[in-house]
Design a protein around this motif. Structure first.
Motif, short mmCIF file in Angstrom:
data_model
loop_
_atom_site.label_atom_id
_atom_site.label_comp_id
_atom_site.label_asym_id
_atom_site.label_seq_id
_atom_site.Cartn_x
_atom_site.Cartn_y
_atom_site.Cartn_z
N SER A 50 0.80 -1.22 0.00
CA SER A 50 0.00 0.00 0.00
C SER A 50 0.84 1.28 0.00
O SER A 50 1.39 1.68 1.04
N SER A 51 0.89 1.92 -1.15
CA SER A 51 1.60 3.20 -1.26
C SER A 51 0.86 4.29 -0.49
O SER A 51 1.47 5.13 0.17
N THR A 52 -0.47 4.28 -0.57
CA THR A 52 -1.27 5.29 0.13
C THR A 52 -1.00 5.26 1.63
O THR A 52 -0.82 6.31 2.26
N ALA A 53 -0.95 4.06 2.19
CA ALA A 53 -0.70 3.92 3.63
C ALA A 53 0.66 4.46 4.01
O ALA A 53 0.80 5.23 4.97
N ILE A 146 -5.88 -1.40 10.29
CA ILE A 146 -6.79 -2.55 10.24
C ILE A 146 -6.73 -3.24 8.88
O ILE A 146 -6.62 -4.46 8.78
N MET A 147 -6.77 -2.44 7.80
CA MET A 147 -6.74 -3.02 6.46
C MET A 147 -5.40 -3.67 6.16
O MET A 147 -5.33 -4.67 5.43
N GLY A 182 -11.64 -7.28 -7.27
CA GLY A 182 -10.70 -7.25 -6.14
C GLY A 182 -10.00 -5.91 -6.04
O GLY A 182 -9.71 -5.42 -4.93
N GLN A 183 -9.74 -5.29 -7.19
CA GLN A 183 -9.05 -4.00 -7.20
C GLN A 183 -9.86 -2.90 -6.53
O GLN A 183 -9.31 -1.94 -6.02
N THR A 184 -11.18 -3.04 -6.53
CA THR A 184 -12.02 -2.01 -5.90
C THR A 184 -11.76 -1.90 -4.40
O THR A 184 -12.00 -0.84 -3.81
N LEU A 185 -11.26 -2.97 -3.79
CA LEU A 185 -10.93 -2.91 -2.37
C LEU A 185 -9.85 -1.87 -2.09
O LEU A 185 -9.75 -1.33 -0.99
N ALA A 186 -9.03 -1.60 -3.12
CA ALA A 186 -7.94 -0.65 -2.95
C ALA A 186 -8.43 0.77 -2.72
O ALA A 186 -7.63 1.65 -2.37
N LEU A 187 -9.72 1.01 -2.92
CA LEU A 187 -10.27 2.32 -2.61
C LEU A 187 -10.25 2.59 -1.11
O LEU A 187 -10.29 3.74 -0.67
N ILE A 188 -10.18 1.53 -0.31
CA ILE A 188 -10.08 1.68 1.14
C ILE A 188 -8.62 1.91 1.49
O ILE A 188 -7.76 1.09 1.14
N PRO A 189 -8.26 3.01 2.14
CA PRO A 189 -6.86 3.29 2.47
C PRO A 189 -6.21 2.15 3.22
O PRO A 189 -6.80 1.57 4.14
N GLY A 190 -5.00 1.80 2.82
CA GLY A 190 -4.26 0.74 3.48
C GLY A 190 -4.41 -0.62 2.84
O GLY A 190 -3.74 -1.57 3.24
N THR A 191 -5.29 -0.73 1.83
CA THR A 191 -5.53 -2.03 1.20
C THR A 191 -4.42 -2.38 0.21
O THR A 191 -3.91 -3.49 0.21
N SER A 192 -4.06 -1.45 -0.65
CA SER A 192 -3.04 -1.62 -1.70
C SER A 192 -3.65 -2.14 -2.99
O SER A 192 -4.26 -3.23 -3.00
N ARG A 193 -3.48 -1.36 -4.06
CA ARG A 193 -3.98 -1.78 -5.38
C ARG A 193 -3.27 -3.06 -5.83
O ARG A 193 -3.89 -4.02 -6.24
#
Length: 302
Positions: A50-53, A146-147, A182-193
């Protein structure tokens, strides 16, 4: 890694780190901030961590509020887009040419056609959900933690359950649809595309390096659209006088840095997964998530 060790080993309420973070924005030149953020973005965009995290935690720990704004760090992802294009230029050319030929000859069983359609269809869920949820999901340190733990567990399960019997030549359109979901989960911060697509691909029985390649190719359109959207927002803010005059230079520095380290990250992960499993990322994500939870429990506000 420095951030994780700092978060694990100190109480953030009484640590000098807070003093450092409060003054880091003024002590660190903006060009250096942009370069370092490019390094973080480049390394973490394609590794399933996760780059966002990492960007969010990194900028909050060091207090880089202005360049740490989501629009800037999203805009420098353009370097990651270029890295995908350059690294996979031969493969992308082969797929596009093969798909065009298949379309002209109506050969719907062609491998390149299936991959192209799978990527196109698989991109839609992330774009649609991303459009409606782009300003809804909060960049919360707690959610990231958590993610990170949840995705570590899912990646570990995918590694154990996945059969890893299908190579790139056996991809189907349904793989694009499922990995796209599955990629849509990456919209949640910390998931990772890359983490969500790699995990889904492994659950579907793809070989590890095939899963990584397909993950990168499937994420390319979504990453491109998101980058262009954020770049437009930065341009609008600049015209409105809400950004520093040197923002263009800072973007160039960030994008170049991101490109270099994205390319190295892609090359590393492809080679790594040809001979090794993903458990190093599982343990890393667990440690990262737990470290943030420990910091929050000790009073860190995120």
């Amino acid at each position: 890694m420095t951030t994780i060790l700092e978060l694990c080993s100190i109480n953030l309420l009484s640590s000098p780190l807070l003093t450092v973070s409060e003054n880091a924005e003024t002590l660190t030149p903006e060009w250096l901030q942009a370069f370092i953020l490019g390094i973080v973005q480049g390394i973490t965009e394609f590794l399933p961590i996760s780059s966002t995290a990492h960007l969010l935690i990194f900028t909050r720990v060091f207090g880089w509020q202005e360049l740490g704004a989501k629009d800037f760090v999203d805009a420098i992802q353009f370097g990651s887009v270029i890295a995908i294009l350059w690294y996979f230029r031969d493969l992308i050319t082969t797929i596009v040419k093969g798909a065009i030929t298949a379309f002209q000859s109506k050969d719907w069983e062609n491998e390149e056609w299936k991959i192209m359609v799978g990527i196109a269809v698989g991109t839609m869920p992330a774009l649609i959900f991303g459009f409606f949820l782009k300003d809804v999901l909060p960049d919360s340190a707690l959610i990231i933690a958590i993610m990170s733990v949840i995705m570590a567990i899912l990646l570990g399960l995918a590694e154990k359950i996945g059969t890893r019997k299908r190579g790139f030549d056996r991809l189907q359109i349904k793989d694009g649809i499922l990995v796209g979901l599955g990629q849509t989960l990456a919209l949640i911060p910390g998931t990772s595309r890359s983490g969500s697509t790699l995990t889904t691909s492994l659950f579907l029985g793809l070989e590890r390096d095939t899963a990584a390649k397909f993950s990168f190719l499937l994420g390319f359109p979504t990453l491109t659209v998101a980058t262009l959207y954020k770049s437009l927002r930065i341009f609008q803010d600049f015209q409105a006088g809400q950004l520093p005059d040197n923002i263009v230079l800072l973007l160039v520095i960030g994008i170049v840095s991101t490109f270099i380290f994205s390319y190295l990250s892609i090359a590393f992960l492809i080679r790594y997964l040809q001979t090794k499993n993903t458990f190093v990322f599982v343990w890393y994500r667990l440690a990262f998530g737990i470290a943030i939870l420990v910091a929050i429990a000790n009073g860190w506000q995120g």
